[in-house]
Design an enzyme around this catalytic site. Structure first.
Site, short mmCIF file in Angstrom:
data_model
loop_
_atom_site.label_atom_id
_atom_site.label_comp_id
_atom_site.label_asym_id
_atom_site.label_seq_id
_atom_site.Cartn_x
_atom_site.Cartn_y
_atom_site.Cartn_z
N LYS A 106 0.82 -1.21 0.00
CA LYS A 106 0.00 0.00 0.00
C LYS A 106 0.86 1.26 0.00
CE LYS A 106 -2.97 3.06 0.42
NZ LYS A 106 -4.37 3.30 0.42
N CYS A 139 -3.42 10.76 1.95
CA CYS A 139 -2.76 9.49 1.60
C CYS A 139 -1.41 9.73 0.97
CB CYS A 139 -3.64 8.72 0.62
SG CYS A 139 -5.33 8.59 1.17
N1 SAJ Z 1 -2.18 14.92 -8.36
C1 SAJ Z 1 -1.40 15.71 -9.17
N2 SAJ Z 1 -1.12 15.24 -10.43
C2 SAJ Z 1 -1.59 14.06 -10.89
C3 SAJ Z 1 -2.38 13.25 -10.05
C4 SAJ Z 1 -2.66 13.71 -8.78
O1 SAJ Z 1 -0.96 16.80 -8.79
O2 SAJ Z 1 -1.30 13.73 -12.04
C5 SAJ Z 1 -2.49 15.37 -7.00
C6 SAJ Z 1 -3.99 15.59 -6.75
O3 SAJ Z 1 -4.41 16.85 -7.19
C7 SAJ Z 1 -4.07 15.43 -5.26
C8 SAJ Z 1 -3.02 14.37 -4.98
O4 SAJ Z 1 -2.16 14.35 -6.10
O5 SAJ Z 1 -3.72 16.63 -4.61
C9 SAJ Z 1 -3.56 12.99 -4.73
O6 SAJ Z 1 -4.61 12.68 -5.62
P1 SAJ Z 1 -4.83 11.27 -6.32
O7 SAJ Z 1 -6.05 11.37 -7.14
O8 SAJ Z 1 -3.60 10.86 -7.03
O9 SAJ Z 1 -4.96 10.26 -5.13
P2 SAJ Z 1 -5.84 10.19 -3.77
O10 SAJ Z 1 -5.02 10.74 -2.67
O11 SAJ Z 1 -7.20 10.75 -3.95
O12 SAJ Z 1 -5.99 8.62 -3.64
C10 SAJ Z 1 -4.81 7.82 -3.57
C11 SAJ Z 1 -4.98 6.65 -4.55
N3 SAJ Z 1 -3.69 5.97 -4.73
C12 SAJ Z 1 -3.15 5.76 -5.95
O13 SAJ Z 1 -3.67 6.14 -6.97
C13 SAJ Z 1 -1.88 4.99 -5.98
C14 SAJ Z 1 -6.05 5.69 -4.06
O14 SAJ Z 1 -6.12 4.54 -4.88
C15 SAJ Z 1 -5.76 5.27 -2.61
O15 SAJ Z 1 -6.75 4.41 -2.11
C16 SAJ Z 1 -5.73 6.54 -1.78
O16 SAJ Z 1 -4.66 7.35 -2.24
C17 SAJ Z 1 -5.51 6.14 -0.33
O17 SAJ Z 1 -6.49 6.16 0.43
O18 SAJ Z 1 -4.40 5.77 0.03
#
Ligand code: SAJ
Length: 415
Positions: free
Chosen positions: A214, A268
């Site tokens: 994870k 996360c």
């Molecule tokens: N972000 C960027 N650029 C991107 C993608 C995301 O700047 O290309 C930023 C987003 O704006 C946000 C942050 O990253 O601020 C996180 O967003 P996210 O959509 O990547 O992820 P979370 O935090 O909503 O959810 C993540 C997920 N993990 C992965 O994709 C590996 C989800 O599957 C997990 O269950 C979750 O963390 C968790 O609970 O751990």
């Protein structure tokens, strides 16, 4: 081995626990949800929800009205206890396991032989074993899996949640799951539970590997976002449009660069990599650097806004979006909120906060409540628009709506 679950208790009814409880209840299993928040318990028992997540309201309403889901402040005996409580970090970026420990203390008196405990909260390596050690102290009458894997009275496993906020109900069912038992028997028991509602594959391993898997998933994403964020700063320096650049580079069959932004938020990705760094500080160099790059991005955006504001006598700055990502109301660890707060507190200008997904700021930010304005008002009054979140309301803006403004676009909405 007993593999029928007539009652499941879910400890922590937040973004993960509540959807999980509702999905299990929808499979006809009696679910007893537990939360320390009276507001959450009251709201759920009225068939309503206290968080924003598409379609969750209908599912909870159905589960409560059929009597399959009940919320309470205290646990009661059940076949399974699923723990979905926060695991934040404390000072020095050290994991704070106090919520898990409190959950274990709360369920310990209810435990009976044959019970299964599942830790869903993202946790540093070794936490699931730690649960067994805590229980050994709290319930010396029970045999635990680390004491005797074959004759244990209680089964303990780590099955990390993996759902993406905004798509929780789909992903809860369709994602593959990692099932990490303290012993193979523990994993088999947990497997039987997940097979009740997961359509994806359930993959068995040991608890430590599941914990690390994870953390690895979220660190992988963090490192890749850090790459994109670094690129955006390199491109600003070289006067290249980073969005066009990424689009072009991604046409290579083996390149897939993520999107730069104002920083990484949420509870996360901005947190979990530190658990790896904390447990292997000498080895985890790139993981630490990625965290530092992403954490520094809000400051970089701030400097750009300040520079733009210097061009106006009385600058009015609208921060478009406060949530940590698009189309959700979650403000936790949000770089957008941090930028809006700092711009306001440093009196860079008059700062307007726009967040279409909330009506009221959390208590901590109440002093800024009067800054929360509609998009319409922001577009009328602001000289500078800082796009911090790619919410659908902002995506539908036309170039004409922003033509007369200075736009600092951290999400590439206007390409
Ligand atoms: N972000 C960027 N650029 C991107 C993608 C995301 O700047 O290309 C930023 C987003 O704006 C946000 C942050 O990253 O601020 C996180 O967003 P996210 O959509 O990547 O992820 P979370 O935090 O909503 O959810 C993540 C997920 N993990 C992965 O994709 C590996 C989800 O599957 C997990 O269950 C979750 O963390 C968790 O609970 O751990």
């Amino acid at each position: 081995m007993k593999q029928e679950f007539s009652k499941v208790s879910v400890i922590g009814l937040g973004y993960i626990g509540l959807p999980t409880a509702a999905v299990i209840a929808s499979r006809g299993v009696q679910v007893h949800g537990v939360d320390v928040s009276e507001h959450a318990v009251r709201t759920i028992n009225q068939g309503k929800i206290h968080i924003v997540e598409p379609d969750l309201d209908m599912l909870v309403q159905a589960a409560v009205s059929t009597g399959k889901l009940k919320a309470a402040l205290k646990p009661e005996p059940a076949d399974v206890f699923m723990i979905a409580v926060p695991t934040p970090f404390q000072d020095g970026k050290k994991p704070d396991l106090s919520y898990i420990e409190a959950a274990i203390q709360a369920i310990a008196p209810c435990l009976e032989k044959g019970n299964l405990i599942i830790l869903e909260s993202t946790s540093p390596v070794g936490t699931t074993e730690q649960i067994a050690h805590w229980l050994a102290e709290l319930r010396p009458d029970l045999t635990l899996p680390h004491q005797d894997p074959e004759l244990a009275d209680i089964f303990i496993a780590h099955c990390p949640e993996r759902v993406l906020p905004g798509r929780v109900l789909q992903e809860l069912v369709s994602n593959d799951r990692i099932i990490g038992g303290i012993s193979p028997r523990c994993a088999q028991q947990a497997m039987a539970l997940y097979q009740l509602f997961v359509r994806g594959e359930c993959l068995m391993t040991d608890a430590r590997t599941a914990e690390m898997a994870k953390l690895t998933e979220n660190s992988f994403r963090d490192v890749n976002i850090a790459f994109a964020n670094e690129l955006s700063m390199v491109c600003d320096h070289l006067k290249i449009n980073v969005w066009e650049l990424i689009q072009l580079a991604n046409r290579h069959p083996r390149v897939n660069i993520l999107n730069p932004g104002p920083g990484v938020g949420g509870h996360c990705i901005a947190v979990d990599p530190w658990f790896i760094v904390d447990s292997a500080p000498e080895q985890a160099k790139m993981i630490r650097l990625a965290r530092e790059i992403n954490d520094a991005k809000p400051q970089y955006v701030m400097e750009r806004v300040k520079k733009a504001a210097d061009e106006f006598k009385r600058p009015v700055i609208a921060c478009l979006g406060l949530a940590f990502k698009a189309d959700i109301d979650d403000l936790r660890e949000s770089p957008a909120l941090d930028i809006a707060r700092q711009l306001s507190e440093q009196a860079v200008g008059e700062v307007l906060w726009v967040e279409p997904n909330i009506h009221q700021l959390p208590e901590k930010y109440q002093a800024h409540q009067q800054r929360l304005v509609s998009l319409h008002e922001a577009l009328e009054r602001a000289h500078i628009l800082v796009v911090l979140v790619d919410h659908k309301q902002f995506k539908s803006l036309k170039p004409g709506d922003v033509a007369a403004k200075v736009v600092i676009d951290t999400r590439g909405l206007f390409g």
